[in-house]
Design a protein around this motif. Structure first.
Motif, PDB file in Angstrom:
ATOM      1  N   ARG A   1     -59.386  12.387 -58.989  1.00  0.00           N
ATOM      2  CA  ARG A   1     -60.433  13.415 -59.090  1.00  0.00           C
ATOM      3  C   ARG A   1     -60.447  14.045 -60.480  1.00  0.00           C
TER       4      ARG A   1
ATOM      5  N   PHE B   1     -52.175  12.062 -51.456  1.00  0.00           N
ATOM      6  CA  PHE B   1     -52.891  13.239 -51.961  1.00  0.00           C
ATOM      7  C   PHE B   1     -52.706  13.393 -53.465  1.00  0.00           C
TER       8      PHE B   1
ATOM      9  N   TYR C   1     -56.119  20.372 -54.979  1.00  0.00           N
ATOM     10  CA  TYR C   1     -57.466  19.933 -54.598  1.00  0.00           C
ATOM     11  C   TYR C   1     -58.422  21.134 -54.533  1.00  0.00           C
TER      12      TYR C   1
ATOM     13  N   ALA D   1     -55.019  10.921 -55.031  1.00  0.00           N
ATOM     14  CA  ALA D   1     -56.400  11.389 -54.884  1.00  0.00           C
ATOM     15  C   ALA D   1     -56.718  12.482 -55.900  1.00  0.00           C
ATOM     16  N   ASN D   2     -55.793  13.418 -56.077  1.00  0.00           N
ATOM     17  CA  ASN D   2     -56.012  14.495 -57.048  1.00  0.00           C
ATOM     18  C   ASN D   2     -56.032  13.967 -58.480  1.00  0.00           C
TER      19      ASN D   2
END
Length: 218
Positions: free
Chosen positions: A21, A14, A201, A17-18
């Motif tokens: 992003r 995570f 997120y 992923a953040n």
């Protein structure tokens, strides 16, 4: 021991992923957005090394905690410094920031072996100021229409409070090396970290939704 490690890998996923992003949407964004991006990228690098070294050489990755807490302290101090408008508060932040770094620098100069250990003092003095700044940020912005970074700050408060409490509840031996506590402490720390990344997120979604909506209205 495998299950807690797998849970920590979920938190690492995570985080990656953040970081991706924020990095891919960082162009032409404000300074706060860019600081959060740098913060996430730096922590991704530290966490990746921590997991690799911890898996290959158990209990040999303590030194990476210094980079984690200091990167977090530096990046988020800059974040809140840019967020606040009070000159008095900014001056206090500068004094606290310099004092913490000087104290830690002297501590490692005076006792170089501490670099290879888990430093509870470092955890406390780099975490507590961030909690005060995050609380102040939320309270000072409650009466405004602009609620950017509320998810981020709430996640920071939850994670830093829980993780600092876990780490400071005993010395480094009882936290990291004593078998009954490995699962309890690190497992719950990983769960809070996953929650923190989920709120980051949510913040990313909210920031980009507002930006998209604003563009459509123009």
């Amino acid at each position: 021991m495998l299950f807690p490690f797998l849970v920590s890998l979920v938190g690492l996923f995570f985080l990656f992923a953040n970081a991706i992003r924020f990095y891919t949407t960082c162009k032409n964004r404000d300074i706060l957005y860019r600081i959060v991006t740098v913060y996430l990228v730096l922590l991704s690098c530290v966490e990746l090394l921590c997991h690799i070294i911890g898996f290959l050489y158990p209990n040999s990755n303590f030194f990476l905690s210094h980079y984690y807490f200091n990167f977090q302290f530096i990046a988020l101090n800059l974040f809140f410094y840019k967020s606040f408008s009070s000159k008095v508060l900014k001056q206090i932040m500068v004094i606290v920031f310099v004092s913490v770094l000087l104290f830690l620098g002297y501590q490692y100069y005076d006792r170089p072996s501490l670099y290879w250990e888990f430093n509870l003092v470092e955890v406390a003095i780099t975490s507590i100021p961030l909690l005060f700044y995050a609380f102040y940020f939320i309270v000072s912005n409650l009466k405004t229409d602009k609620h950017n970074y509320f998810y981020f700050c709430n996640g920071l408060i939850i994670y830093v409070t829980s993780s600092a409490g876990i780490f400071l509840s005993g010395n480094s031996d009882s936290i990291i090396l004593t078998e009954p506590f490995v699962i309890d402490f690190w497992f719950f720390n990983s769960l809070f970290y996953i929650l923190y990344q989920f709120l980051i997120y949510k913040e990313w979604r909210a920031l980009n939704f507002r930006r998209t909506t604003k563009r459509k209205l123009q």
